[in-house]
Scaffold this active site. Structure first.
Site, PDB file in Angstrom:
ATOM      1  N   HIS A   1       5.331  -0.078 -16.134  1.00 59.35           N
ATOM      2  CA  HIS A   1       4.162  -0.290 -15.815  1.00 59.35           C
ATOM      3  C   HIS A   1       3.613  -0.075 -14.361  1.00 59.35           C
ATOM      4  O   HIS A   1       3.933  -0.961 -13.449  1.00 59.35           O
ATOM      5  CB  HIS A   1       3.812  -1.862 -16.043  1.00 59.35           C
TER       6      HIS A   1
ATOM      7  N   GLU B   1      -3.356   1.033 -20.631  1.00 60.13           N
ATOM      8  CA  GLU B   1      -3.644  -0.276 -20.632  1.00 60.13           C
ATOM      9  C   GLU B   1      -5.112  -0.550 -20.997  1.00 60.13           C
ATOM     10  O   GLU B   1      -6.003  -0.524 -20.157  1.00 60.13           O
ATOM     11  CB  GLU B   1      -3.335  -1.100 -19.112  1.00 60.13           C
TER      12      GLU B   1
ATOM     13  N   ASP C   1       3.494  -2.565 -11.592  1.00 61.46           N
ATOM     14  CA  ASP C   1       2.003  -2.516 -11.657  1.00 61.46           C
ATOM     15  C   ASP C   1       1.779  -2.243 -10.162  1.00 61.46           C
ATOM     16  O   ASP C   1       0.501  -2.439  -9.891  1.00 61.46           O
ATOM     17  CB  ASP C   1       1.388  -4.058 -11.995  1.00 61.46           C
TER      18      ASP C   1
ATOM     19  N   ALA D   1      -5.791  -6.633  -7.951  1.00 58.64           N
ATOM     20  CA  ALA D   1      -5.811  -5.319  -8.660  1.00 58.64           C
ATOM     21  C   ALA D   1      -4.475  -4.425  -8.355  1.00 58.64           C
ATOM     22  O   ALA D   1      -4.499  -3.675  -7.560  1.00 58.64           O
ATOM     23  CB  ALA D   1      -7.011  -4.429  -7.997  1.00 58.64           C
ATOM     24  N   GLY D   2      -3.399  -4.989  -9.315  1.00 59.24           N
ATOM     25  CA  GLY D   2      -2.085  -4.249  -9.202  1.00 59.24           C
ATOM     26  C   GLY D   2      -1.636  -4.684  -8.037  1.00 59.24           C
ATOM     27  O   GLY D   2      -1.794  -5.942  -7.448  1.00 59.24           O
TER      28      GLY D   2
ATOM     29  N   ASN E   1      -0.204 -13.472 -15.503  1.00 61.19           N
ATOM     30  CA  ASN E   1      -1.571 -12.931 -14.996  1.00 61.19           C
ATOM     31  C   ASN E   1      -2.406 -12.336 -15.958  1.00 61.19           C
ATOM     32  O   ASN E   1      -2.068 -11.625 -16.796  1.00 61.19           O
ATOM     33  CB  ASN E   1      -1.053 -11.810 -13.877  1.00 61.19           C
TER      34      ASN E   1
END
Length: 398
Positions: A68, A138, A282, A317-318, A228
């Site tokens: 990911h 995703e 991520d 965001a990531g 999350n």
């Protein structure tokens, strides 16, 4: 360019074999580990195309697999060209990653197809760096309420024909997809995708316990960035968190110290067992770069003190995490030995992706995907498919 060799000898390293470190030598031929055992301090290659690496004082572990990641080092997977992705693979190799899934955040139909095409091209052209093992979608079959950094207008109900379009364009490279159980049609979609060999993860979700269990029974095998963008556990309504913790599916975990408190990482390991937790990054394009403004798909992101958040509303965001840093964090946060946490980056993702016959561990006949770590657990050398794709301190760009 990678160092492409007929033979590679790795001598005197402490090699992770069957869960413990043992001092043995490794012989690599044709991209695979051909033997494990002492070859002698004066032994070397009999081939002019061979190389001997002295790994004395270093730990030799399987190459890291990141299932990911959305990018790094200035490259965003959604908007990247094939050349960008090849550069990204080289960057990932410097972090100890030998294989990765290119994760596409929910985007328009046209932009998703374009991203798929560039990933296919990069995979076909790759000669150096971490191997592109496939694609992770995703979305777009995700909950609006738990969208996280996803663009809400692009989220939609389950649509098998749309997935089929993407998979056709990908020539079967979509290996992993994140869906939300409560979205209309998703439980049925999970069953169909699992039957087709696609690995389904559950996430971005506020699903109730029963709906989540139905998806797991239909073949869902993982939970995306557990805790999350997910409704949290309640004693009267365990919901998606309760279902993924109770059952035997894998759980992704972002171990950057921001997404999960170290105590939650310890709790996750204790609840699931170390064989069912997968460390993921991520990561986004800002990874490895200074604070500033970046993109994640179609969204604008501001990174401050390494923390990535949407400009629009401050939603995280990531991350800016690397696999090498995730490993060091895991050792620090969990209090466990290195050999106990290595599988979260190696054997466990290989098992989820059904690659464990060739990747994720060090054994004779397996793929020669290896990382040499120094005493501070920094990456010294990365070998992917038998090729030396990164060596710290060398002038040559692999």
């Amino acid at each position: 360019m990678a160092i492409d060799l007929e033979e590679l000898f790795i001598a005197n390293g402490e090699v992770l074999l069957n869960g413990r470190f043992t001092t043995v030598d490794i012989t690599v031929r044709n991209g695979r580990i051909s033997s494990l055992g002492r070859i002698g301090s004066n032994s070397g290659s009999s081939s002019p195309n061979g190389l001997r690496l002295d790994a004395a004082g270093k730990k030799v572990v399987p190459g890291f697999i990141d299932i990911h990641t959305h990018g790094g080092n200035g490259v965003d997977v959604n908007s990247a060209s094939a050349a960008d992705l090849l550069q990204l693979s080289r960057y990932f190799a410097a972090q100890g990653t030998t294989g990765w899934l290119a994760s596409i955040v929910t985007d328009s139909y046209e932009k998703t197809l374009r991203a798929i095409g560039q990933i296919r091209q990069a995979r076909a052209e790759l000669k150096s760096g971490a191997q592109i093992l496939g694609i992770h979608l995703e979305g777009p079959f995700l909950s609006r309420e738990y969208k996280g950094s996803m663009q809400e207008t692009l989220l939609r109900e389950a649509d098998l024909s749309l997935f089929a379009d993407y998979q056709k364009a990908a020539a079967g490279l979509i290996k992993y997809i994140t869906v939300s159980p409560e979205v209309a049609g998703v439980p049925e979609l999970v069953k169909e995708l699992a039957a087709r060999g696609v690995i389904v993860a559950l996430g971005h979700s506020g699903a109730d316990y029963a709906t989540t269990l139905s998806c797991i029974e239909n073949g869902a095998a993982s939970a995306t960035h557990t805790f999350n963008a997910m409704k949290l556990l309640h004693q009267h309504a365990p919901g998606i968190c309760g279902a993924v913790l109770e059952t035997d599916i894998f759980c992704e975990a972002i171990c950057d110290g921001r997404h999960l408190h170290p105590g939650i990482i310890r709790l996750l390991l204790k609840t699931k067992g170390s064989a069912k937790v997968i460390a993921v990054t991520d990561s986004i394009m800002a990874t490895g770069l200074p604070d500033g403004f970046y993109k994640l798909g179609g969204s604008s992101v501001k990174v401050s003190a390494g923390d990535a958040r949407l400009v629009e509303d401050g939603t995280r965001a990531g991350s800016t995490l690397t696999t090498a840093k995730a490993l060091r964090n895991l050792v620090a946060y969990s209090g466990r030995k290195l050999e106990e946490v290595i599988p979260l980056l190696t054997a466990n993702p290989a098992a989820l992706l059904k690659l464990d016959s060739s990747k994720g561990s060090i054994r004779e006949g397996g793929d020669a995907d290896l990382v040499l770590l120094d005493q501070c657990l920094e990456v010294d050398t990365t070998i992917a498919g038998g090729k030396v794709v990164f060596r710290r301190g060398t002038l040559e760009s692999f």
